[in-house]
Design an enzyme around this catalytic site. Structure first.
Site, PDB file in Angstrom:
ATOM      1  N   CYS A   9       0.838  -1.208   0.000  1.00 17.51           N
ATOM      2  CA  CYS A   9       0.000   0.000   0.000  1.00 17.51           C
ATOM      3  C   CYS A   9       0.877   1.264   0.000  1.00 17.51           C
ATOM      4  O   CYS A   9       1.763   1.411   0.834  1.00 17.51           O
ATOM      5  CB  CYS A   9      -0.941  -0.003   1.206  1.00 17.51           C
ATOM      6  SG  CYS A   9      -2.035   1.432   1.196  1.00 17.51           S
ATOM      7  N   GLY A  11      -0.215  -6.139 -12.116  1.00 13.28           N
ATOM      8  CA  GLY A  11       0.038  -4.800 -12.647  1.00 13.28           C
ATOM      9  C   GLY A  11      -0.244  -4.697 -14.120  1.00 13.28           C
ATOM     10  O   GLY A  11       0.416  -5.332 -14.935  1.00 13.28           O
TER      11      GLY A  11
HETATM   12  C1  LIG Z   1      -8.737   1.663  -5.615  1.00 13.33           C
HETATM   13  C2  LIG Z   1      -7.621   0.701  -5.328  1.00 13.33           C
HETATM   14  C3  LIG Z   1      -7.550   0.104  -4.083  1.00 13.33           C
HETATM   15  C4  LIG Z   1      -6.511  -0.787  -3.785  1.00 13.33           C
HETATM   16  N1  LIG Z   1      -6.490  -1.408  -2.576  1.00 13.33           N
HETATM   17  C5  LIG Z   1      -5.571  -2.356  -2.320  1.00 13.33           C
HETATM   18  C6  LIG Z   1      -5.596  -3.109  -1.110  1.00 13.33           C
HETATM   19  O1  LIG Z   1      -6.479  -2.945  -0.254  1.00 13.33           O
HETATM   20  N2  LIG Z   1      -4.625  -4.040  -0.924  1.00 13.33           N
HETATM   21  C7  LIG Z   1      -3.648  -4.279  -1.859  1.00 13.33           C
HETATM   22  O2  LIG Z   1      -2.796  -5.128  -1.658  1.00 13.33           O
HETATM   23  N3  LIG Z   1      -3.614  -3.581  -3.021  1.00 13.33           N
HETATM   24  C8  LIG Z   1      -4.548  -2.661  -3.265  1.00 13.33           C
HETATM   25  N4  LIG Z   1      -4.546  -2.019  -4.462  1.00 13.33           N
HETATM   26  C9  LIG Z   1      -3.558  -2.401  -5.480  1.00 13.33           C
HETATM   27  C10 LIG Z   1      -4.112  -3.468  -6.418  1.00 13.33           C
HETATM   28  O3  LIG Z   1      -4.447  -4.645  -5.746  1.00 13.33           O
HETATM   29  C11 LIG Z   1      -3.094  -3.795  -7.513  1.00 13.33           C
HETATM   30  O4  LIG Z   1      -1.921  -4.246  -6.903  1.00 13.33           O
HETATM   31  C12 LIG Z   1      -2.765  -2.595  -8.381  1.00 13.33           C
HETATM   32  O5  LIG Z   1      -3.931  -1.880  -8.727  1.00 13.33           O
HETATM   33  C13 LIG Z   1      -2.039  -3.023  -9.670  1.00 13.33           C
HETATM   34  O6  LIG Z   1      -2.767  -3.987 -10.336  1.00 13.33           O
HETATM   35  P1  LIG Z   1      -3.750  -3.639 -11.573  1.00 13.33           P
HETATM   36  O7  LIG Z   1      -2.935  -2.926 -12.598  1.00 13.33           O
HETATM   37  O8  LIG Z   1      -4.264  -4.986 -12.021  1.00 13.33           O
HETATM   38  O9  LIG Z   1      -4.812  -2.759 -11.018  1.00 13.33           O
HETATM   39  C14 LIG Z   1      -5.533  -1.092  -4.761  1.00 13.33           C
HETATM   40  C15 LIG Z   1      -5.611  -0.476  -6.004  1.00 13.33           C
HETATM   41  C16 LIG Z   1      -6.634   0.397  -6.297  1.00 13.33           C
HETATM   42  C17 LIG Z   1      -6.685   1.032  -7.659  1.00 13.33           C
END
Ligand SMILES: Cc1cc2nc3c(=O)[nH]c(=O)nc-3n(C[C@H](O)[C@H](O)[C@H](O)COP(=O)(O)O)c2cc1C
Length: 327
Positions: A101, A204
């Protein structure tokens, strides 16, 4: 097949935890459309050990919402250990630890992605969590680094996690400093995958089934975790499964999008209550129709609506414009 502790998963496609997004309504919709494993939003260990009123709804689950992992975030080995025992006692199938985070409120006291820079504390947390857990597997999700994009910090932390008996690692190929900007560096996922024996999930920038296939092929990771790519597109999980087994992913029609969006809103109101549910629903409705020709007007109207009934009518009346295409 991926083995995480005593669980064996046929799927390589997991959902990535997202605060304020991956709630019960989101997960039930995703599961209906093919998601096999879901995570809660992140839960603060400090809040949980104090039975903070605001935290309890995040832990709610229903029988259909299984198997389900819970994610803890925190900087105190003592609270993380206690909270881990509570998560297990509450019947979650997996516990994930947040080392990714980027939010200042979380990193300030030393939690989330700050642990990438403090591997000694991370190790203490892992150790105390493992000491408090009897059966369920513990996993960790991390970024590539805090500010260092080389992947060295993720590699070091991932090795510690494996040494301390954790069952899998998810790597988001961005640093904390990047936030959500720029591109995720998948080379870091490959670096960690090559060094570990336990399963490694890549995360990602997977927005299409083709992205997932490319990540699996280029990094050698065992599975993929999908975050933003599933917001308003819960068909992505089945689409990835289809592509990986040699079939063409199905593209949902506009009517199907409407049906699922309405059901998502209904579940949101059911589980979060009319007031909160309607508030969340504004954002949720916008996810599903992103890219539609008439979406700007639709969003304006939906942002003014305050009841589920009003939103339902707006959604039912919404049409995608001349082409009917949404993307
Ligand atoms: C709105 C939002 C909330 C997120 N909350 C968390 C979370 O609670 N725990 C976590 O490990 N990652 C959190 N992430 C990160 C995502 O799990 C992920 O690692 C990140 O968005 C990259 O992956 P993606 O490109 O598939 O979105 C959050 C991302 C977003 C956009």
């Amino acid at each position: 097949m991926i083995k995480i502790g005593k669980h064996t998963f046929k799927t390589k496609v997991f959902q990535s935890p997202m605060a304020d997004c991956t709630d019960i309504a989101f997960r039930l919709i995703a599961r209906e459309l093919g998601l096999a494993f879901a995570f809660t939003e992140m839960i603060s260990a400090e809040a949980l050990v104090r039975w903070n009123k605001g935290t309890l709804p995040l832990l709610r689950k229903v029988p259909k919402d299984k198997p389900l992992g819970a994610q803890l975030v925190g900087h105190s080995p003592v609270s993380m250990g206690k909270a881990a025992a509570m998560i297990e006692a509450l019947g979650f199938e997996v516990l994930d630890l947040n080392c990714g985070c980027p939010v200042r409120k979380v990193t300030g006291p030393g939690a989330g992605s700050a642990l990438l820079q403090n591997p000694e504390l991370a190790q203490e947390i892992f150790r105390n969590v493992m000491a408090h857990i009897k059966k369920i597997p513990v996993t960790v999700k991390m970024r590539a680094g805090f500010t260092d994009p080389s992947g060295k910090e993720a590699l070091h932390l991932a090795r510690i996690a494996e040494k301390e008996g954790l069952s899998a690692v998810t790597v988001h190929g961005r640093t904390r400093a990047q936030g959500y900007t720029g591109k995720a560096d998948w080379k870091v996922i490959r670096l960690v995958k090559k060094a570990l024996k336990i399963p490694v999930f890549g995360n990602g920038d997977i927005f299409t089934p083709e992205d997932a296939q490319r990540m699996l092929e280029t990094t050698g990771c065992d599975g993929v975790a999908i975050g933003r790519g599933a917001l308003g597109n819960p068909w992505i999980y089945a689409g990835i499964e289809a592509l990986l087994s040699g079939h063409s992913p199905k593209i949902p029609s506009f009517e199907e999008k409407k049906r699922v969006a309405l059901e998502h809103l209904r579940l949101e109101v059911k589980y979060a209550g009319e007031k909160m549910g309607a508030l969340h629903s504004r954002r949720i409705a916008a996810w599903y129709f992103k890219g539609c020709p008439n979406v700007a007007q639709f969003r304006e109207k939906i942002n003014r609506a305050s009841t589920f009934k009003e939103m339902t009518v707006l959604m039912e009346d919404f049409n995608a414009g001349e082409t009917g295409q949404t993307k």
